[in-house]
Design a protein around this motif. Structure first.
Motif, PDB file in Angstrom:
ATOM      1  N   SER A 122      43.519  46.295  36.384  1.00 14.10           N
ATOM      2  CA  SER A 122      44.522  45.385  36.947  1.00 14.10           C
ATOM      3  C   SER A 122      44.791  44.229  35.987  1.00 14.10           C
ATOM      4  O   SER A 122      45.948  43.835  35.776  1.00 14.10           O
ATOM      5  CB  SER A 122      44.052  44.846  38.297  1.00 14.10           C
ATOM      6  OG  SER A 122      43.993  45.877  39.258  1.00 14.10           O
ATOM      7  N   ILE A 123      43.748  43.685  35.384  1.00 19.02           N
ATOM      8  CA  ILE A 123      43.928  42.581  34.446  1.00 19.02           C
ATOM      9  C   ILE A 123      44.732  43.043  33.233  1.00 19.02           C
ATOM     10  O   ILE A 123      45.617  42.326  32.745  1.00 19.02           O
ATOM     11  CB  ILE A 123      42.558  42.004  34.025  1.00 19.02           C
ATOM     12  CG1 ILE A 123      41.896  41.311  35.226  1.00 19.02           C
ATOM     13  CG2 ILE A 123      42.729  41.013  32.866  1.00 19.02           C
ATOM     14  CD1 ILE A 123      40.524  40.759  34.936  1.00 19.02           C
ATOM     15  N   ARG A 124      44.444  44.247  32.747  1.00 21.10           N
ATOM     16  CA  ARG A 124      45.208  44.778  31.608  1.00 21.10           C
ATOM     17  C   ARG A 124      46.675  44.994  32.007  1.00 21.10           C
ATOM     18  O   ARG A 124      47.584  44.794  31.200  1.00 21.10           O
ATOM     19  CB  ARG A 124      44.580  46.074  31.118  1.00 21.10           C
ATOM     20  CG  ARG A 124      43.195  45.877  30.479  1.00 21.10           C
ATOM     21  CD  ARG A 124      42.694  47.142  29.797  1.00 21.10           C
ATOM     22  NE  ARG A 124      41.376  46.934  29.229  1.00 21.10           N
ATOM     23  CZ  ARG A 124      40.240  47.300  29.823  1.00 21.10           C
ATOM     24  NH1 ARG A 124      40.285  47.899  31.005  1.00 21.10           N
ATOM     25  NH2 ARG A 124      39.073  47.071  29.237  1.00 21.10           N
ATOM     26  N   LEU A 125      46.898  45.385  33.257  1.00 22.89           N
ATOM     27  CA  LEU A 125      48.268  45.550  33.747  1.00 22.89           C
ATOM     28  C   LEU A 125      48.985  44.199  33.762  1.00 22.89           C
ATOM     29  O   LEU A 125      50.155  44.099  33.352  1.00 22.89           O
ATOM     30  CB  LEU A 125      48.259  46.159  35.158  1.00 22.89           C
ATOM     31  CG  LEU A 125      49.629  46.319  35.833  1.00 22.89           C
ATOM     32  CD1 LEU A 125      50.514  47.278  35.045  1.00 22.89           C
ATOM     33  CD2 LEU A 125      49.451  46.822  37.263  1.00 22.89           C
ATOM     34  N   TYR A 126      48.294  43.138  34.199  1.00 21.91           N
ATOM     35  CA  TYR A 126      48.890  41.797  34.210  1.00 21.91           C
ATOM     36  C   TYR A 126      49.171  41.320  32.777  1.00 21.91           C
ATOM     37  O   TYR A 126      50.188  40.661  32.517  1.00 21.91           O
ATOM     38  CB  TYR A 126      47.965  40.806  34.920  1.00 21.91           C
ATOM     39  CG  TYR A 126      47.638  41.173  36.356  1.00 21.91           C
ATOM     40  CD1 TYR A 126      48.521  41.927  37.121  1.00 21.91           C
ATOM     41  CD2 TYR A 126      46.439  40.771  36.941  1.00 21.91           C
ATOM     42  CE1 TYR A 126      48.224  42.267  38.435  1.00 21.91           C
ATOM     43  CE2 TYR A 126      46.130  41.104  38.250  1.00 21.91           C
ATOM     44  CZ  TYR A 126      47.020  41.855  38.994  1.00 21.91           C
ATOM     45  OH  TYR A 126      46.717  42.187  40.293  1.00 21.91           O
TER      46      TYR A 126
END
Length: 350
Positions: A52-56
């Motif tokens: 999720s952090i990489r997506l953000y």
């Protein structure tokens, strides 16, 4: 830490992307540090997965941010090298910040107020605007003699104890002919009740304790940017206890105000900015939301209760609603004041 409920219609992923931008603006972060930031933040208060952090991060890159990947040269942290949100015209920066801050809903939630303060300071810092330039338009984030955490801690005590404090306050000068004239300083004994953040300002709602044979309470809304100092008033235990008992008796004798508040769907009514206020959504509104009927009423009904003597502020807040209200319970005097306010307001438009 408990998570704060985000307003209806707000996309939580968008908020998490904004928080990520805020943290990267402040300093480079590793993936583990970002997870800790999300877990500690009241708008999230849970662990966010690496994916999720990489997506953000990729979302920020798609919006024009240049983010360096972790490597040995940056101590294995994500580093923000450039972003597309900076304005080059100082006047446009100021106007954008003022517009952004003015659009925030009023809040008395101390955690929300603190997070807004941190976010605002980060945006102002990255914009390159000096805090002194914001002393008139956004005094909430200007330099203050009293740290916000201190003020929050003092008002928090009022939930259980009516502790008295000594405050030094800079009164506004109305002498337009002499702009260099120094503002007068007043010192009062006060009991902090709560905080109200509205647009670019923060107010501390207090009762001033006027010493007399029987102490009297005077309502005041103190602007945070005009508070010079505030310190606990050191009193003998028996006198402090006597003050607290008198104040509690005064508070318990205050009249109750109960309203039905009707707001358009999509407007998240969370209160009017008073200490000890209570808001609940009506059962009818819950039932209507759960149906599949496409012809729902375009309004949500809330029940609002408050016990206060800040009558003028209550009238002001009610007439500023994005919706309308009906009175369930209020003193007869309030009905008269409400009618007078309505008549005078209508006269201004005729």
């Amino acid at each position: 830490m408990n998570s704060l409920s985000l307003p209806t219609g707000v996309n939580s992923s968008a908020i998490y992307v904004f928080l990520l931008l805020q943290w990267l603006i402040t300093a480079p972060h590793s993936i583990e540090e970002l997870q800790q930031c999300y877990e500690a933040h009241p708008w999230c208060a849970k662990r966010i997965s690496d994916d999720s952090i990489r997506l953000y991060l990729n979302t920020l890159r798609a919006l024009g941010c240049l983010i360096e990947r972790p490597s040995s040269k940056n101590n294995y942290r994500y580093q923000l090298l450039a972003q597309s949100f900076t304005l080059t015209d100082p006047k446009r920066k100021m106007n954008l910040l003022v517009k952004l801050f003015s659009g925030l809903d009023p809040s008395t939630n101390r955690a929300v107020i603190l997070q807004r303060y941190i976010a605002m300071k980060a945006l102002v810092n990255y914009s390159g605007i000096e805090l002194e330039q914001l002393s008139e338009t956004i005094p909430f984030v200007a330099l203050h003699p009293v740290p916000l955490n201190t003020l929050i801690a003092y008002t928090q005590k009022a939930e259980s104890l009516f502790t008295s404090y000594q405050v030094s306050y800079k009164l506004p000068s109305f002498d337009k002919t002499n702009p260099k004239k120094a503002d007068a300083i007043q010192t009062w004994t006060v009991i902090p009740l709560g905080l109200l953040q509205e647009k670019g300002r923060l107010y501390c709602l207090v009762w001033e304790v006027v010493a007399n044979q029987t102490p009297q309470w005077v309502q005041r809304m103190l602007r945070y940017d005009r508070i010079i100092s505030i310190e606990p008033l050191v009193l003998p235990n028996n006198i402090q206890h006597y003050f607290e008992e008198l104040t509690a008796s005064y508070f318990n004798a205050l009249p109750y105000y109960k309203f039905s508040i009707f707001c358009p769907v999509g407007i998240n009514f969370s209160g009017l900015g008073f200490p000890h206020e209570q808001v609940s959504i009506s059962t009818k509104s819950f039932e209507e939301l759960s149906t599949q009927n496409t012809f729902l009423q375009p309004e949500m009904e809330y029940f609002y209760t408050v016990q206060t003597d800040f009558t003028f502020l209550l009238l002001q807040r009610l007439f500023a609603l994005q919706g309308h209200f009906t009175i369930i319970e209020a003193p007869e005097k309030f009905h008269t004041e409400l009618q007078t306010w309505s008549t005078n307001t209508l006269a201004n438009y005729q």
